[in-house]
Write a protein that holds these residues in place. Structure first.
Motif, mmCIF file in Angstrom:
data_model
loop_
_atom_site.group_PDB
_atom_site.id
_atom_site.type_symbol
_atom_site.label_atom_id
_atom_site.label_comp_id
_atom_site.label_asym_id
_atom_site.label_seq_id
_atom_site.Cartn_x
_atom_site.Cartn_y
_atom_site.Cartn_z
ATOM 1 N N GLU A 136 0.517 -0.856 -0.027
ATOM 2 C CA GLU A 136 0.175 -0.093 0.130
ATOM 3 C C GLU A 136 0.957 1.584 0.159
ATOM 4 O OE1 GLU A 136 -4.027 -1.282 2.365
ATOM 5 O OE2 GLU A 136 -2.326 -1.313 3.800
ATOM 6 N N LEU A 137 0.867 1.853 -1.223
ATOM 7 C CA LEU A 137 1.324 3.030 -1.022
ATOM 8 C C LEU A 137 0.758 4.755 -0.486
ATOM 9 C CD1 LEU A 137 2.957 2.650 -4.635
ATOM 10 C CD2 LEU A 137 4.247 2.141 -2.987
ATOM 11 N N SER A 138 1.264 4.824 0.361
ATOM 12 C CA SER A 138 0.989 6.565 -0.181
ATOM 13 C C SER A 138 1.774 7.619 -0.246
ATOM 14 C CB SER A 138 -0.215 7.296 1.814
ATOM 15 O OG SER A 138 1.217 7.196 2.113
ATOM 16 N N GLY A 139 1.614 8.946 -0.033
ATOM 17 C CA GLY A 139 2.317 9.555 -1.236
ATOM 18 C C GLY A 139 4.262 9.308 -0.756
ATOM 19 N N ASP A 198 -10.698 10.520 2.806
ATOM 20 C CA ASP A 198 -9.608 9.744 3.618
ATOM 21 C C ASP A 198 -8.299 9.550 2.321
ATOM 22 O OD1 ASP A 198 -8.591 8.532 6.494
ATOM 23 O OD2 ASP A 198 -7.699 8.209 5.248
ATOM 24 N N GLN A 199 -7.344 10.749 2.441
ATOM 25 C CA GLN A 199 -6.148 9.980 2.005
ATOM 26 C C GLN A 199 -5.553 9.156 1.856
ATOM 27 O OE1 GLN A 199 -2.908 12.263 2.321
ATOM 28 N NE2 GLN A 199 -3.213 12.960 4.010
ATOM 29 N N ILE A 200 -5.656 8.681 3.597
ATOM 30 C CA ILE A 200 -4.554 7.509 2.968
ATOM 31 C C ILE A 200 -5.730 6.557 2.391
ATOM 32 C CG2 ILE A 200 -3.628 5.623 4.715
ATOM 33 C CD1 ILE A 200 -2.413 7.737 5.042
ATOM 34 N N GLU A 201 -6.508 6.072 2.473
ATOM 35 C CA GLU A 201 -6.825 5.635 1.730
ATOM 36 C C GLU A 201 -7.536 5.940 0.560
ATOM 37 O OE1 GLU A 201 -11.135 4.846 5.213
ATOM 38 O OE2 GLU A 201 -11.285 4.714 3.421
ATOM 39 N N ALA A 202 -7.499 6.563 0.034
ATOM 40 C CA ALA A 202 -7.365 6.925 -1.261
ATOM 41 C C ALA A 202 -6.200 6.145 -2.049
ATOM 42 C CB ALA A 202 -7.885 8.298 -1.876
ATOM 43 N N LEU A 203 -5.181 7.036 -1.740
ATOM 44 C CA LEU A 203 -3.907 6.758 -1.690
ATOM 45 C C LEU A 203 -3.332 5.301 -1.914
ATOM 46 C CD1 LEU A 203 -1.868 9.386 -0.579
ATOM 47 C CD2 LEU A 203 -3.389 9.860 -2.310
ATOM 48 N N VAL A 246 -4.766 20.939 -4.525
ATOM 49 C CA VAL A 246 -4.175 19.040 -4.551
ATOM 50 C C VAL A 246 -2.828 19.527 -2.987
ATOM 51 C CG1 VAL A 246 -2.920 16.979 -5.387
ATOM 52 C CG2 VAL A 246 -5.191 18.618 -6.262
ATOM 53 N N GLY A 247 -2.578 19.876 -3.083
ATOM 54 C CA GLY A 247 -0.777 20.071 -2.744
ATOM 55 C C GLY A 247 -1.342 20.005 -0.891
ATOM 56 N N TYR A 248 -2.433 20.651 -0.890
ATOM 57 C CA TYR A 248 -3.125 21.183 0.490
ATOM 58 C C TYR A 248 -3.886 19.848 1.517
ATOM 59 C CZ TYR A 248 -7.362 21.840 3.296
ATOM 60 O OH TYR A 248 -8.713 22.407 4.402
ATOM 61 N N PHE A 249 -4.826 18.890 0.390
ATOM 62 C CA PHE A 249 -5.355 17.671 0.663
ATOM 63 C C PHE A 249 -4.619 17.166 0.897
ATOM 64 C CE2 PHE A 249 -9.761 16.976 1.783
ATOM 65 C CZ PHE A 249 -9.610 16.000 1.143
ATOM 66 N N ILE A 250 -3.774 16.405 0.257
ATOM 67 C CA ILE A 250 -2.814 15.164 -0.098
ATOM 68 C C ILE A 250 -1.825 15.019 0.318
ATOM 69 C CG2 ILE A 250 -1.632 13.728 -1.215
ATOM 70 C CD1 ILE A 250 -4.178 13.770 -2.811
ATOM 71 N N GLY A 251 -1.078 14.424 2.268
ATOM 72 C CA GLY A 251 -0.527 14.677 2.290
ATOM 73 C C GLY A 251 -0.255 15.048 4.419
ATOM 74 N N SER A 252 -0.574 14.890 4.908
ATOM 75 C CA SER A 252 -0.971 14.888 6.239
ATOM 76 C C SER A 252 0.407 15.321 7.046
ATOM 77 C CB SER A 252 -1.339 14.124 7.446
ATOM 78 O OG SER A 252 -1.702 13.916 8.369
ATOM 79 N N PRO A 253 0.855 16.292 7.654
ATOM 80 C CA PRO A 253 -0.278 17.225 7.000
ATOM 81 C C PRO A 253 0.431 17.801 5.416
ATOM 82 C CG PRO A 253 1.711 18.192 8.902
ATOM 83 C CD PRO A 253 2.099 16.812 8.342
ATOM 84 N N GLY A 307 5.455 26.617 -2.736
ATOM 85 C CA GLY A 307 4.738 25.222 -2.051
ATOM 86 C C GLY A 307 5.461 24.150 -1.665
ATOM 87 N N VAL A 308 5.942 23.448 -0.541
ATOM 88 C CA VAL A 308 6.953 22.800 -0.263
ATOM 89 C C VAL A 308 6.343 21.596 1.244
ATOM 90 C CG1 VAL A 308 9.046 22.599 -0.179
ATOM 91 C CG2 VAL A 308 9.274 24.354 -0.215
ATOM 92 N N ARG A 309 6.788 20.113 0.084
ATOM 93 C CA ARG A 309 5.939 19.325 1.190
ATOM 94 C C ARG A 309 6.358 19.507 3.193
ATOM 95 N NH1 ARG A 309 1.653 17.512 0.116
ATOM 96 N NH2 ARG A 309 1.271 17.049 -2.359
ATOM 97 N N PRO A 310 6.001 19.312 3.778
ATOM 98 C CA PRO A 310 6.367 19.423 5.399
ATOM 99 C C PRO A 310 7.529 18.108 5.076
ATOM 100 C CG PRO A 310 4.857 19.191 5.685
ATOM 101 C CD PRO A 310 4.421 19.218 4.223
#
Lengths: 362, 296, 360
Positions: free
Chosen positions: A301-304, C200-205, C237-244, C283-286
């Motif tokens: 399972e890949l998450s980002g 839920d982005q984890i589920e989606a990804l 997309v940058g905001y919604f994907i990734g936690s945070p 934009g840079v991801r954490p």
């Protein structure tokens, strides 16, 4: 205010629902009740609020026994999972309702309501009805109503569970900040380990109505005292296997021998259950500490930014975390390498026998 | 020992109700109990009779016992017939009422109208309705060549009372069933569509199981009401012809007020009351069993 | 069926849209291919469930055509589309056993007994339901019931697409993992088209080969989990994907450098000057923003969060709040620190859309 639970138990018929819980919650503290569904979180919170009477035990607020005081006379605020608001009142009236009941004067009500609305970003929604709000806004109204009471004990029962992922993240960050200033004792119930870690404070893990561990969140995470605490505080679920130690021999169920490494070397003889989290096992390359298990990849399972590889090692299917994006094909033969320095060893009664896990200083 | 936190002020609110219940229910019931163990014609003559009335009543070989038995049997038969007709009919009509739209409100009001009419007015309406000369119902049936005479033919009398009850009270079953049906989430119907289920299959596999609790309540309510029926047979047939439609309550009134045989009447009404109570208890147990089994 | 085509599909509840606001789903063109797993990801009200219901036939779109291969099925009733749907809460027939539940769709299509039994056994084995086949469906746990719901969809061999509407909502967190990997295993085994709606982005990804990120009725970006993570085309997309989510900072872009509140950042490419009056953000991801004690942009540390397997620092750069990852070696963190951004993973957004630069 210091809030103390002293040997609180609740029995319903023959069943013991809450079993001998004793806790001391300090002023302005964030306390997370972490446990799976039906572990007693809601029941315990209802006992703390005075909505239900315990079968035995006492509740003490600042040295005053409040066990038999009805909830109406206690200084408690509660926020529920379902956004509960008065449907026929505007947001302003909803937030003002506890103050009206307490007989606070008009000017004071206006000040406090406006302040709570500002903190929860409801300023321009004050004249709307709950039905016209989104889920997140409704829940924020409920939280504002709890905030404006300036209660000494604030109970939040999985308040973000029905919200979208991103809203959860945002509110989760705001909540502790908003309530901490009031000096109230906060109790937050959740099923998600990540939430507990993000809220920090003190974590109280529950299992079937019993408290399995209490302590600063990071410490409970790193040194679970028993297997239930370890299991509830792991997402993905804890990987486990059973070993038997006989002198220098460590055998797995199924007969295979394991090398005597890390914590295993210091154990007395006996049967033990080993538990380790997904990030303590590497797939493919990784430091070989000798605890290697050949297995077959079932699914990746890949998450980002991370990959979760499910590997069938014969004695179980383990979830392994690999940093970055790596796709292993199902059926691929791999080796799961468990880091012996990050394994929890539990004895047959479920208590922590040893762990070489060195707590990181933060 | 440790119950809910007690708030004594609440009892003050309950006192007026308690007083009312005491005077309107408990004291009268105690009076009846008193009658049932004495031989009396009212006023101040009371002769102790112990349980003699009860023993006579429950013994079918005595006159009073046989009479009670007959009336009981008649009443139970009546309840059964009504239930068998009203339950399926009510559900069937409820299934036809639309789920959304302006028609819903109108339909529900029209359906509920029969229940709103005072019971003796219902009786009087039907009394005229069933007359062979000027009543629509009576005239229509005799016009079709059927032998219909409410006052003289037991079968006509029975049929009429049943029809009155069905007309009067099926709306209750309809409304309860409709509420139960509306509570079924759309997803079930959507899933059934995807599964290719026929209308019958949807009814048997989704709607009927989900209506279980509602049906138990509806059946209980209807049983109790039909078991206690008084006004309609009294107004329309007077209990006749002969004793064809003399149900328990009618018989009871005849004995108590007609014959002023208060002892027997007292015993009879207590037994009557206990039967109703037992049935209620059975239904209550069924309902709590259903709740305990639970569902998602 | 090899593909599902959305040809200008749009939907406005109530029928007569007067402006773009009235559309629950704005005009959309997309081709879904057989054998792929798609996720529709977005916040509440973004139109994902509407889209799912249009594909399954529970909603008829007010505009556009829906094609299964080349056949126009826009107005075809659900029964006749070869799709299965799993809902948010388990939908099972209470009175039947598990086996009867699974056999139901086949019985309705009048298949012979032997064929039904064979198929039921096969699907039950795939979903680990063999041990409870003869038990009443009513008494099982929520995750078993969801598996039965899924099984009813899979049991028909003519099903070419399975649609999921937030199916893990009522499942216990510990069991979500198991059910998710089971869904993926089923997908692999059966080569079906699967469309999964979630917020839920984890589920989606973790589930999907391609994710359709939706917001406010529009499909904002369609890509692999990797694409969405590494190259978000839109700030949403940058905001919604990734936690945070992604750190977004207003900036001034000058060629290969960016100025954020006075601090200078190095960019991975050379960017043309954006037209005046347009909003420019970096934009840079954490995950690519690291706290450092040595070189970097100075920041104020507001809070440190310990998530077990990683630590995050909530800091402010000038007045801008951002989140940075704390490297494992770093032990003590004071109020002041420095932050390093990975230039290769730094993106430039003009009016919320990503701009590509030329190689330096």
């Amino acid at each position: 205010m210091t809030f103390v639970l002293e040997n609180i138990s609740l029995s319903v018929g023959q069943e013991t629902v809450i079993d001998d819980v004793s806790l001391t919650l300090g002023r302005g503290s964030m306390n997370v009740l972490l446990g799976p569904t039906l572990s007693g979180k809601t029941t315990l919170m209802r006992l703390m609020a005075g909505l239900d009477r315990p079968t035995t035990g006492r509740l003490i607020e600042d040295d005053l026994d409040v066990t038999s005081i009805p909830v109406r006379r206690r200084s408690v605020a509660m926020v529920y999972q379902q956004f509960i608001n008065y449907p026929s009142l505007t947001v302003y009236e909803n937030i003002a309702s506890p103050l009206r009941v307490a007989g606070v004067d008009r000017a004071e009500i206006e000040t406090r309501v406006k302040e709570a609305a500002r903190l929860l970003r409801l300023d321009n929604l004050l004249q709307r009805l709950p039905a016209q709000l989104s889920g997140g806004q409704q829940q924020r109204t409920a939280i504002a109503r709890a905030l404006v009471k300036r209660a000494k004990l604030v109970l939040l029962d999985e308040p973000l569970a029905n919200l979208d992922y991103k809203l959860r993240e945002e509110l989760r960050e705001e909540l502790p900040r908003i309530f901490v200033e009031t000096g109230a004792v906060l109790v937050y119930a959740t099923t998600e380990p990540t939430e507990a870690l993000l809220l920090a404070g003190t974590t109280i893990t529950l299992h079937q109505g019993r408290v399995t561990q209490v302590g600063p969140t990071a410490r409970v995470y790193r040194r679970p005292e028993n297997i239930e605490a370890a299991r509830v505080f792991s997402d993905p679920p804890l990987n486990e296997f059973v070993i038997e130690k006989h002198g220098p021999l460590v055998t797995l169920e199924g007969g295979r021998n394991l090398p005597l490494v890390g914590a295993l070397s210091r154990l007395p003889d006996g049967v033990y259950r080993l538990g380790f989290r997904a990030d303590a096992v590497a797939v493919g390359d990784g430091k070989s500490q000798g605890l290697n298990f050949p297995g077959e990849v079932k699914v990746t399972e890949l998450s980002g930014s991370e990959s979760f590889v499910h590997v069938d090692v014969g004695i179980g299917v383990w979830v392994c975390l690999a940093p970055g994006v790596h796709e292993w094909q199902p059926g691929a033969q791999v080796e799961a390498r468990v880091d012996a320095n990050r394994v929890f060893v539990f004895d047959s009664s479920g208590g922590l026998a040893t762990t070489p896990f060195i707590a990181q200083t933060a | 020992m440790n119950g809910k936190p007690i708030n004594n002020r609440a009892w003050l609110f309950v006192l007026p109700v308690l007083a009312f219940v005491l005077f309107s229910s408990i004291i009268p019931v105690m009076t009846v109990v008193n009658y049932s163990i004495q031989d009396t014609m009212g006023v101040n003559n009371f002769f102790w009779n112990g349980d003699a009335w009860f023993r006579d009543l429950l013994n079918p070989s005595t006159a009073i016992g046989a009479r009670f038995n007959d009336a009981l049997f008649r009443t139970l038969a009546f309840s059964l017939v009504c239930l068998v007709i009203e339950a399926p009919l009510g559900i069937a009509i409820a299934l036809c009422i639309p789920r959304t739209g302006w028609l819903v409100g109108l339909t529900l009001v029209v359906v509920a109208l029969p229940m709103l009419i005072p019971w003796n007015v219902v009786g009087t309406i039907w009394q005229i309705f069933t007359r062979a000369d000027i009543g629509l119902f009576g005239a229509a049936l005799t016009g079709l060549g059927l032998h219909y005479n409410v006052t003289q033919d037991p079968i006509s009398a029975w049929t009429t009372i049943v029809v009155i009850d069905v007309w009067h009270w099926t709306p209750l079953v309809i409304l309860l069933s409709y509420a139960g049906l509306r509570a079924i989430p759309d997803a079930f119907y959507q899933a059934a569509q995807i599964d290719g289920a026929s209308r019958w299959a949807i009814f048997f596999n989704i709607e009927l199981p989900k209506l279980q609790k509602v049906l138990v309540i509806a059946v209980l309510l209807r049983f109790m009401q039909t078991f206690m029926i008084y006004t309609e047979p009294f107004v329309v047939t007077g209990g006749g012809p002969g004793s064809a439609t003399t149900f328990l309550s009618i018989d009871l009134v005849k004995i108590a007020l007609g014959q002023v045989d208060l002892g027997n009447a007292g015993a009879m009404s207590l037994v009557y009351y206990l039967i109703t109570l037992t049935v209620c208890w059975i239904f209550f147990t069924i309902m709590t069993q259903l709740e305990r089994r639970g569902d998602v | 069926m090899a593909q599902i085509t959305l040809d200008g599909i749009a939907h406005a509840y109530g029928g007569k849209p007067r402006s773009e606001q009235d559309y629950a789903l704005k005009p959309l063109h997309h081709v879904w291919e057989q054998g792929m797993a798609y996720a529709l990801l977005g916040p509440s009200g973004c139109g994902k469930t509407t889209l799912l219901n249009i594909i399954s036939g529970l909603v008829i779109p007010s505009e556009g055509r829906l094609l299964f291969d080349d056949k126009d099925v826009t107005h075809l009733p659900t029964k006749e589309r070869n799709i299965a749907q799993v809902f948010q809460f388990p939908v099972i027939y209470d009175t039947m056993t598990v086996a009867e539940n699974l056999a139901f769709p086949l019985k309705n299509r009048k298949l012979p007994r032997a064929a039904i039994e064979r198929r039921v056994t096969e699907i039950a084995a795939m979903l680990d339901l063999t041990s409870v086949l003869n038990r009443r469906a009513r008494g099982l746990t929520a995750d078993a019931k969801q598996k039965i719901s899924l099984g009813r969809g899979l049991v028909r061999s003519d099903v070419s697409a399975v649609l999921f509407d937030e199916p893990l909502t009522v499942i216990d967190p510990a069991l979500k993992w198991e059910l998710r990997s089971k869904l993926k295993a089923v997908h692999r085994a059966l080569d079906l088209l699967m469309i999964y709606v979630t917020h839920d982005q984890i589920e989606a990804l973790t589930f999907a080969d391609r994710v359709v990120v939706m917001n406010d009725g529009k499909a904002v970006q369609i890509g692999t989990p990797d694409d969405l993570f590494e190259r978000p085309e839109h700030t949403f997309v940058g905001y919604f994907i990734g936690s945070p989510g992604m750190n977004l900072m207003p900036a001034k872009v000058l060629g290969s450098r960016a100025l954020v509140d006075g601090a200078e950042l190095q960019l991975g490419a050379v960017y043309p000057e954006p037209p005046k009056g347009q909003r420019v953000q970096i934009g840079v991801r954490p995950e690519y923003t690291e706290l450092s004690s040595m070189a970097g942009v100075p920041v104020q540390v507001r809070r440190v969060a310990d998530l077990g397997r990683k630590r995050l620092a909530y800091v402010t750069l000038g007045g801008q709040p951002i989140v940075a990852t704390i490297p494992p070696e770093m032990s003590s963190i004071g109020d002041q620190a420095k932050v390093v951004f990975d230039p290769a993973r730094t993106h430039v957004y003009v009016d919320d859309i990503r701009v590509t630069g030329a190689a330096p």
